[in-house]
Design a protein around this motif. Structure first.
Motif, PDB file in Angstrom:
ATOM      1  N   VAL A  63       0.812  -1.225   0.000  1.00  0.00           N
ATOM      2  CA  VAL A  63       0.000   0.000   0.000  1.00  0.00           C
ATOM      3  C   VAL A  63       0.843   1.271   0.000  1.00  0.00           C
ATOM      4  O   VAL A  63       0.326   2.347  -0.330  1.00  0.00           O
ATOM      5  CB  VAL A  63      -0.995   0.036   1.181  1.00  0.00           C
ATOM      6  CG1 VAL A  63      -2.034  -1.058   1.045  1.00  0.00           C
ATOM      7  CG2 VAL A  63      -0.274  -0.027   2.529  1.00  0.00           C
ATOM      8  N   ILE A  64       2.141   1.182   0.302  1.00  0.00           N
ATOM      9  CA  ILE A  64       2.953   2.405   0.253  1.00  0.00           C
ATOM     10  C   ILE A  64       3.330   2.768  -1.184  1.00  0.00           C
ATOM     11  O   ILE A  64       4.044   3.749  -1.412  1.00  0.00           O
ATOM     12  CB  ILE A  64       4.211   2.313   1.127  1.00  0.00           C
ATOM     13  CG1 ILE A  64       5.264   1.386   0.519  1.00  0.00           C
ATOM     14  CG2 ILE A  64       3.863   1.885   2.547  1.00  0.00           C
ATOM     15  CD1 ILE A  64       6.637   1.512   1.184  1.00  0.00           C
ATOM     16  N   GLU A  65       2.816   2.007  -2.154  1.00  0.00           N
ATOM     17  CA  GLU A  65       3.110   2.300  -3.559  1.00  0.00           C
ATOM     18  C   GLU A  65       2.662   3.703  -3.958  1.00  0.00           C
ATOM     19  O   GLU A  65       3.219   4.301  -4.885  1.00  0.00           O
ATOM     20  CB  GLU A  65       2.464   1.247  -4.471  1.00  0.00           C
ATOM     21  CG  GLU A  65       0.949   1.082  -4.343  1.00  0.00           C
ATOM     22  CD  GLU A  65       0.176   2.076  -5.208  1.00  0.00           C
ATOM     23  OE1 GLU A  65       0.772   2.620  -6.158  1.00  0.00           O
ATOM     24  OE2 GLU A  65      -1.019   2.297  -4.931  1.00  0.00           O
ATOM     25  N   ILE A  90       5.616  -6.058  -7.451  1.00  0.00           N
ATOM     26  CA  ILE A  90       4.419  -6.709  -7.998  1.00  0.00           C
ATOM     27  C   ILE A  90       3.311  -5.688  -8.225  1.00  0.00           C
ATOM     28  O   ILE A  90       2.690  -5.648  -9.290  1.00  0.00           O
ATOM     29  CB  ILE A  90       3.933  -7.827  -7.051  1.00  0.00           C
ATOM     30  CG1 ILE A  90       4.985  -8.935  -6.936  1.00  0.00           C
ATOM     31  CG2 ILE A  90       2.600  -8.409  -7.536  1.00  0.00           C
ATOM     32  CD1 ILE A  90       4.689  -9.965  -5.861  1.00  0.00           C
ATOM     33  N   ALA A  91       3.072  -4.838  -7.238  1.00  0.00           N
ATOM     34  CA  ALA A  91       1.980  -3.860  -7.339  1.00  0.00           C
ATOM     35  C   ALA A  91       2.243  -2.789  -8.376  1.00  0.00           C
ATOM     36  O   ALA A  91       1.307  -2.290  -9.018  1.00  0.00           O
ATOM     37  CB  ALA A  91       1.739  -3.215  -5.973  1.00  0.00           C
ATOM     38  N   THR A 196       2.729   9.847   6.792  1.00  0.00           N
ATOM     39  CA  THR A 196       1.647   9.545   5.863  1.00  0.00           C
ATOM     40  C   THR A 196       1.028   8.190   6.176  1.00  0.00           C
ATOM     41  O   THR A 196       1.746   7.216   6.429  1.00  0.00           O
ATOM     42  CB  THR A 196       2.166   9.537   4.410  1.00  0.00           C
ATOM     43  OG1 THR A 196       2.860  10.758   4.147  1.00  0.00           O
ATOM     44  CG2 THR A 196       1.017   9.386   3.425  1.00  0.00           C
ATOM     45  N   ALA A 197      -0.290   8.125   6.149  1.00  0.00           N
ATOM     46  CA  ALA A 197      -1.017   6.863   6.320  1.00  0.00           C
ATOM     47  C   ALA A 197      -1.371   6.308   4.943  1.00  0.00           C
ATOM     48  O   ALA A 197      -1.840   7.048   4.071  1.00  0.00           O
ATOM     49  CB  ALA A 197      -2.282   7.089   7.141  1.00  0.00           C
ATOM     50  N   HIS A 198      -1.146   5.027   4.755  1.00  0.00           N
ATOM     51  CA  HIS A 198      -1.412   4.370   3.475  1.00  0.00           C
ATOM     52  C   HIS A 198      -2.366   3.192   3.687  1.00  0.00           C
ATOM     53  O   HIS A 198      -2.277   2.487   4.687  1.00  0.00           O
ATOM     54  CB  HIS A 198      -0.113   3.836   2.865  1.00  0.00           C
ATOM     55  CG  HIS A 198       0.988   4.836   2.755  1.00  0.00           C
ATOM     56  ND1 HIS A 198       1.229   5.567   1.612  1.00  0.00           N
ATOM     57  CD2 HIS A 198       1.928   5.223   3.664  1.00  0.00           C
ATOM     58  CE1 HIS A 198       2.281   6.359   1.816  1.00  0.00           C
ATOM     59  NE2 HIS A 198       2.712   6.164   3.038  1.00  0.00           N
ATOM     60  N   GLY A 199      -3.225   2.961   2.705  1.00  0.00           N
ATOM     61  CA  GLY A 199      -4.065   1.768   2.721  1.00  0.00           C
ATOM     62  C   GLY A 199      -5.251   1.821   3.653  1.00  0.00           C
ATOM     63  O   GLY A 199      -5.761   0.771   4.061  1.00  0.00           O
ATOM     64  N   SER A 200      -5.726   3.011   3.968  1.00  0.00           N
ATOM     65  CA  SER A 200      -6.872   3.124   4.883  1.00  0.00           C
ATOM     66  C   SER A 200      -8.104   2.386   4.371  1.00  0.00           C
ATOM     67  O   SER A 200      -8.919   1.905   5.164  1.00  0.00           O
ATOM     68  CB  SER A 200      -7.221   4.606   5.094  1.00  0.00           C
ATOM     69  OG  SER A 200      -6.127   5.298   5.663  1.00  0.00           O
TER      70      SER A 200
END
Length: 227
Positions: A63-65, A90-91, A196-200
């Protein structure tokens, strides 16, 4: 005293994984299977972690992508089991990812899995970060659970290509670490920072990163003075 046994069955993908990996879900699923197998036997993943490989490891890293622009080159310092590097590879097939890992048996494992997964955008380098200064550089450097931020920055900043950003995966202690180590970070050339928040949308607990931008200090040649 009895030997503790663990369920080594690869977990099913959570519903949110498809939103992150899209048409590369088969590769992400295969990576989870690999981690549950040789990732454990090679000591890269603890057996207790197998049931939560998706949420705590692969998806947590992938999710940090959204921290990286299209086509970015980045270095993953202390890649270990390919986290976050392989998950990101992969992402985001557009990213040019370089995994840095000092241990031979780990780099051998990483190279074989990168090949098995067909990740043409991922390159493995054996060595410590400080040994690769002048050999490898990128505008972006990332790392996961390697060291406190000041120590990690001392390894990562020399790998930055000019003004660049370290994206360090951290837990709830991110702000505390930043506040405690800010003085040392400033000495390294810190010019901007953010948490930073990722993937919420796909994780019960979003992944936090410390995003630290550094401007390397200009060195003055001996016998010359800056004007």
């Amino acid at each position: 005293m009895t030997d503790e046994t663990f369920d080594m069955t690869p977990p099913a993908a959570p519903s949110g994984a498809a939103a992150v990996f899209a048409d590369r879900m088969p590769s992400a699923t295969r990576f989870v299977e690999i981690l549950a197998d040789t990732g454990v036997t090679h000591g890269l993943i603890g057996p207790r972690e197998v049931p939560r490989l998706w949420e705590r490891h692969v998806l947590n890293c992938a999710v940090i992508e959204d921290a990286f622009p299209v086509g970015a080159k980045l270095v993953d310092v202390g890649s270990g089991a390919g986290l976050p590097g392989i998950a990101l590879g992969i992402a985001r097939p557009d990213l040019d990812i370089h995994l840095v890992e000092p241990m031979q048996r780990r780099t051998d494992w990483l190279s074989s899995k990168v090949s098995e997964l067909g990740l043409d955008n991922v390159t493995v380098h054996r060595g410590r970060a400080e040994e690769l200064v002048g050999v490898l550089s990128a505008p972006w450097v990332t790392a996961r659970a390697v060291a406190r931020i000041a120590k990690l920055a001392r390894w990562c900043v020399p790998l930055l290509d000019g003004r660049g950003t370290v994206v360090a995966m951290k837990g709830r202690s991110a702000q505390e670490e930043l506040d405690a180590d800010r003085r040392e970070l400033n000495k390294l050339g810190l010019v901007a920072d953010a948490i930073t928040a990722h993937g919420s949308a796909v994780l019960d607990e979003p992944t936090l990163t410390l995003d630290l931008t550094f401007q390397p200090k200009t060195r003055v040649a001996k016998g010359k003075k800056k004007r």
